[in-house]
Design a protein around this motif. Sequence first.
Motif, PDB file in Angstrom:
ATOM      1  N   TYR A  93      34.308  50.887  41.760  1.00  0.00           N
ATOM      2  CA  TYR A  93      34.504  51.444  40.828  1.00  0.00           C
ATOM      3  C   TYR A  93      36.018  52.320  41.072  1.00  0.00           C
ATOM      4  O   TYR A  93      35.336  53.339  41.604  1.00  0.00           O
ATOM      5  CB  TYR A  93      33.806  51.697  40.095  1.00  0.00           C
ATOM      6  CG  TYR A  93      32.896  51.062  39.040  1.00  0.00           C
ATOM      7  CD1 TYR A  93      32.976  50.056  38.349  1.00  0.00           C
ATOM      8  CD2 TYR A  93      31.591  50.755  39.694  1.00  0.00           C
ATOM      9  CE1 TYR A  93      32.263  49.235  37.803  1.00  0.00           C
ATOM     10  CE2 TYR A  93      30.654  49.777  39.489  1.00  0.00           C
ATOM     11  CZ  TYR A  93      30.683  49.054  38.773  1.00  0.00           C
ATOM     12  OH  TYR A  93      30.279  47.793  37.665  1.00  0.00           O
ATOM     13  N   VAL A  94      37.215  52.656  40.159  1.00  0.00           N
ATOM     14  CA  VAL A  94      38.058  52.965  40.406  1.00  0.00           C
ATOM     15  C   VAL A  94      38.301  53.908  38.613  1.00  0.00           C
ATOM     16  O   VAL A  94      37.957  53.547  37.735  1.00  0.00           O
ATOM     17  CB  VAL A  94      39.478  53.121  40.764  1.00  0.00           C
ATOM     18  CG1 VAL A  94      39.983  51.578  39.710  1.00  0.00           C
ATOM     19  CG2 VAL A  94      40.042  53.278  41.108  1.00  0.00           C
TER      20      VAL A  94
ATOM     21  N   LEU B 230      38.136  50.165  31.765  1.00  0.00           N
ATOM     22  CA  LEU B 230      38.882  49.693  32.129  1.00  0.00           C
ATOM     23  C   LEU B 230      38.141  47.942  32.518  1.00  0.00           C
ATOM     24  O   LEU B 230      39.182  47.017  32.404  1.00  0.00           O
ATOM     25  CB  LEU B 230      38.676  49.263  34.091  1.00  0.00           C
ATOM     26  CG  LEU B 230      39.396  51.324  34.261  1.00  0.00           C
ATOM     27  CD1 LEU B 230      39.965  51.406  35.566  1.00  0.00           C
ATOM     28  CD2 LEU B 230      41.168  51.216  33.769  1.00  0.00           C
TER      29      LEU B 230
ATOM     30  N   ARG C  89      44.195  54.013  38.707  1.00  0.00           N
ATOM     31  CA  ARG C  89      43.965  52.814  38.721  1.00  0.00           C
ATOM     32  C   ARG C  89      45.423  52.133  39.070  1.00  0.00           C
ATOM     33  O   ARG C  89      46.779  52.599  38.955  1.00  0.00           O
ATOM     34  CB  ARG C  89      43.706  51.807  37.153  1.00  0.00           C
ATOM     35  CG  ARG C  89      43.217  50.331  37.490  1.00  0.00           C
ATOM     36  CD  ARG C  89      42.923  49.730  35.927  1.00  0.00           C
ATOM     37  NE  ARG C  89      42.640  48.204  35.813  1.00  0.00           N
ATOM     38  CZ  ARG C  89      43.479  47.452  34.961  1.00  0.00           C
ATOM     39  NH1 ARG C  89      43.003  47.779  34.324  1.00  0.00           N
ATOM     40  NH2 ARG C  89      42.498  46.376  35.134  1.00  0.00           N
TER      41      ARG C  89
ATOM     42  N   SER D 147      41.537  51.621  44.924  1.00  0.00           N
ATOM     43  CA  SER D 147      40.227  50.205  45.303  1.00  0.00           C
ATOM     44  C   SER D 147      40.353  49.223  46.303  1.00  0.00           C
ATOM     45  O   SER D 147      39.360  49.457  46.459  1.00  0.00           O
ATOM     46  CB  SER D 147      39.720  49.524  43.689  1.00  0.00           C
ATOM     47  OG  SER D 147      39.963  50.345  42.396  1.00  0.00           O
TER      48      SER D 147
ATOM     49  N   SER E 226      35.335  54.252  34.301  1.00  0.00           N
ATOM     50  CA  SER E 226      36.091  52.922  35.074  1.00  0.00           C
ATOM     51  C   SER E 226      35.308  51.645  34.198  1.00  0.00           C
ATOM     52  O   SER E 226      35.903  50.750  33.568  1.00  0.00           O
ATOM     53  CB  SER E 226      35.404  52.614  36.260  1.00  0.00           C
ATOM     54  OG  SER E 226      35.718  51.492  37.005  1.00  0.00           O
TER      55      SER E 226
ATOM     56  N   PRO F  45      39.928  55.878  35.629  1.00  0.00           N
ATOM     57  CA  PRO F  45      40.734  54.893  34.973  1.00  0.00           C
ATOM     58  C   PRO F  45      42.202  55.931  35.562  1.00  0.00           C
ATOM     59  O   PRO F  45      43.373  54.499  35.630  1.00  0.00           O
ATOM     60  CB  PRO F  45      40.258  54.873  33.731  1.00  0.00           C
ATOM     61  CG  PRO F  45      39.434  55.527  33.496  1.00  0.00           C
ATOM     62  CD  PRO F  45      38.464  56.228  34.588  1.00  0.00           C
TER      63      PRO F  45
END
Length: 157
Positions: free
Chosen positions: A87-88, A27, A93, A98, A23, A90
């Motif tokens: 945090y997620v 991101l 997303r 989240s 993440s 990728p």
Amino acid sequence: MSLRIRSARVEDVPAMSRVLIASITELCGPDHRNEPEALAAWTANKSVNGVASMLENAKLRLFVAERNGEVLAVGGVTLDGEVALNYVAPQARFGGISKAMLVRLEAELVALGFAEAQLESTATARRFYQAAGWLADGPQASGRGVNGYPMRKQLLG
């Protein structure tokens, strides 16, 4: 299968580490600007050993969001009323994960007795938090080689 958010367990640590590092790396480019030193500083405590230490920290409550047994997000709150992690992965997303994690983290803070919460947002996540009702709470802070944005939210009343 539906998304499930639950307390993190020791067996989740390797997957949590992978999600956190991916993440941040993939991101949060606008925050670390692909500068190796900034990235290394930010991810230093996200190793398997670092995440295991977080899980052992009595002042931190960690959660994972999973679907079909795969950890897709990591969140945490402190006993001081702060969202410490959200945090997620990728690949997950923009899937609402989240947001679901943030709702769970806010509920945990309410359960701990907090009427207001704080967090330090990345530049990448600032609009996300603003859309969820979080407000700017002071000047930019720096640390980990990246700038942070203090934010707060009234959880009750």
